[in-house]
Enzyme design. Structure first.
Site, short mmCIF file in Angstrom:
data_model
loop_
_atom_site.label_atom_id
_atom_site.label_comp_id
_atom_site.label_asym_id
_atom_site.label_seq_id
_atom_site.Cartn_x
_atom_site.Cartn_y
_atom_site.Cartn_z
N PRO A 76 1.09 -1.54 0.01
CA PRO A 76 0.11 0.22 0.24
C PRO A 76 0.75 1.31 0.22
O PRO A 76 1.72 1.56 0.66
CB PRO A 76 -0.48 -0.24 1.27
N CYS A 77 0.67 2.08 -0.63
CA CYS A 77 1.69 3.74 -0.73
C CYS A 77 0.64 4.74 0.50
O CYS A 77 0.08 4.38 0.71
CB CYS A 77 -0.22 4.39 -2.33
N GLN A 78 2.03 4.64 0.78
CA GLN A 78 2.29 4.91 1.84
C GLN A 78 2.98 7.00 1.76
O GLN A 78 4.45 6.42 1.61
CB GLN A 78 2.54 4.69 3.09
#
Ligand SMILES: C[S@@+](CC[C@H](N)C(=O)[O-])C[C@H]1O[C@@H](n2cnc3c(N)ncnc32)[C@H](O)[C@@H]1O
Length: 465
Positions: A131-133
């Site tokens: 997931p993009c963080q």
């Protein structure tokens, strides 16, 4: 100097298989699916000699696995982890368990932050769409213990597996993320990617990346994602490709793994950029591009390779003249479309409004009047081109600007896409996600990847190992 024989490097008798065409068997693979989820007792899959042992993290409904298994039966997923934080019902995990039951694999349905690394089996290839963080390193430079990442930032879970497993860490990596990864955050463009690259360099990986739009290679959806492929310096792939790394431009454009899987040419522009990345993510957290001016673009171009302390990066343009799939190609006949997917005449106006161009007065929450404007969207969507990107909110009957609307094949009545069509746009087998609600199935496809991409990358990796 010894001449490099590319044929030798990329030949592998086990994979005399033409590069996968996009018209893979996904349309015909109409496996019977269970309508209800069932769980089966599972045992660890024992990999045979010659198999490539895969672990899949952030597995969703198994996009990497679908693609890799199409590339070669040598890819054996021996463990996966999938846990959805936002819902109690773990649809993706249950679907994965059911759909891959034949092959058998170990599984984990826990927050990856709680999974002890010694419970993760040793493997050859780690894959995952993390997931993009915000990937920054929490520790200040002064107190930095080197490369401790922020807790809960899921990149560091991948890093920790690679780090803690030491010599037994997977020698190969295949990772997916949004294209924005190369340019975030806005105030320090490229910092997050530099953090990731430097942490992999520290662990001894060579890393290639390329921003790939699936539709540029004949697949039915315009979906642009960053794909990274890594190999450690004590791997057989490194042994084979090391001579090619001496010419980074040729490597990125012609001879590297991404180049072979996704042929391209150099784009006009700045040409090759060589950049020091180093091996210290904490340093990059603070200093990478720290003096960038507002609106300055990311120093990372759409393709590149990281070799030790430096990366080489260049903009490339796709080159592909094989068959091309369009949205129209994957549509089902009217008889297969449930009535609730058709748009009623009463609702058509609302859909048209939301999709249309507008410039209108609105009142903000604090009472200020402002002019809201946006351009128009194609309504209905063009079926002669690959589809727009599917997003997680694609499901549900409510009118929306972003959901796809197509004219149905026989009657021309306007309708939304049904779950099987969304699966086809990601090149999953029909009904891969059956059993979950329609809303959830759309969500799962909005999260997933176009499986033709790991398939093509896997085909090349299989030739090299
Ligand atoms: C971008 S999606 C990957 C989708 C996948 N590649 C596929 O083809 O379906 C990221 C996945 O990570 C999962 N995830 C998010 N946080 C997690 C966590 N803390 N531990 C394990 N999985 C997590 C999400 O549920 C989601 O399925």
């Amino acid at each position: 100097m010894k001449e490099i024989n590319m044929k030798e490097i990329y030949s592998n008798s086990r994979s005399e298989r033409r590069l996968c065409e996009p018209v893979v068997d996904y349309c015909t693979k109409n496996k019977e699916k269970f309508q209800q989820f069932e769980l089966f007792p599972r045992t660890r899959l024992m990999a045979k000699k010659g198999d490539i042992r895969v672990i899949e993290l952030f597995a969703g409904v198994g996009g990497f696995r679908v693609g890799l298994e199409r590339a070669s039966k040598r890819f054996k997923t021996i463990w996966f982890n999938q846990w959805e934080p936002s819902t109690k019902q773990q649809d993706a995990y249950l679907i994965y368990m059911r759909d891959f039951n034949d092959e058998g694999s170990e599984f984990s349905n826990h927050d990856i932050n709680t999974v002890p690394i010694n419970e993760i089996p040793d493997s050859d290839l780690l894959c995952g769409g993390f997931p993009c963080q915000d990937y920054s390193v929490a520790t200040t430079l002064k107190n930095s213990r080197g490369i401790e990442g922020k807790k809960g930032v899921l990149w560091w879970n991948i890093y920790n597996i690679l780090h803690d497993k030491g010599d037994k860490a997977p020698k190969y990596l295949m990772l997916e993320n949004v294209d924005r990864l190369l340019s975030s955050p806005a105030k320090q463009r490229g910092r997050d990617f530099a953090i990731i690259l430097s942490s992999l360099s520290k662990l001894g990986y060579i890393v290639e990346w390329k921003v790939i739009n699936a539709a540029d290679y004949g697949m039915p959806q315009r979906r642009r994602r960053t794909y990274m492929v890594g190999y450690r310096k004590d791997s057989i792939i490194y042994e084979k490709l090391e001579p090619l790394l001496k010419d980074p431009v040729d490597y990125i454009i012609n001879s590297g793994i991404e180049a072979k899987a996704f042929p391209s040419v150099e784009d006009v522009g700045d040409g090759i950029v060589k950049m020091k990345i180093g091996r210290d993510p904490a340093y990059n957290t603070v200093h990478f591009n720290e003096n960038a001016k507002q609106n300055q673009p990311s120093p990372f171009k759409n393709s590149g390779v990281l070799i030790d302390d430096y990366c080489y990066t260049i903009d490339t343009l796709p080159q592909y003249d094989g068959p091309k799939l369009t949205l129209g190609d994957i549509l089902l006949d009217d008889k297969d479309i449930p009535e609730e997917f058709f748009i009623s005449k009463n609702n058509e106006k609302q859909w048209a409004y939301l999709k249309g161009a507008k410039k209108e007065k609105r009142i903000s929450a604090n009472g200020h009047e402002y002019i809201y404007s946006e351009g128009g969207m194609a309504f209905p969507d063009s079926i002669d081109k690959p589809s727009r990107t599917i997003i997680t909110g694609e499901g549900g009957s409510g009118p929306s600007r972003f959901k796809h609307v197509v004219p149905s094949k026989q009657s021309g009545r306007l309708r939304r896409l049904i779950p099987i069509e969304l699966e086809r746009l990601n090149m999953f087998p029909d009904n891969h996600t059956a059993g979950a609600s329609d809303l959830r199935r759309a969500f799962l496809m909005g999260n997933a990847l176009v499986t033709g991409i790991p398939e093509r990358l896997g085909t090349i990796i299989n030739m090299l190992i």
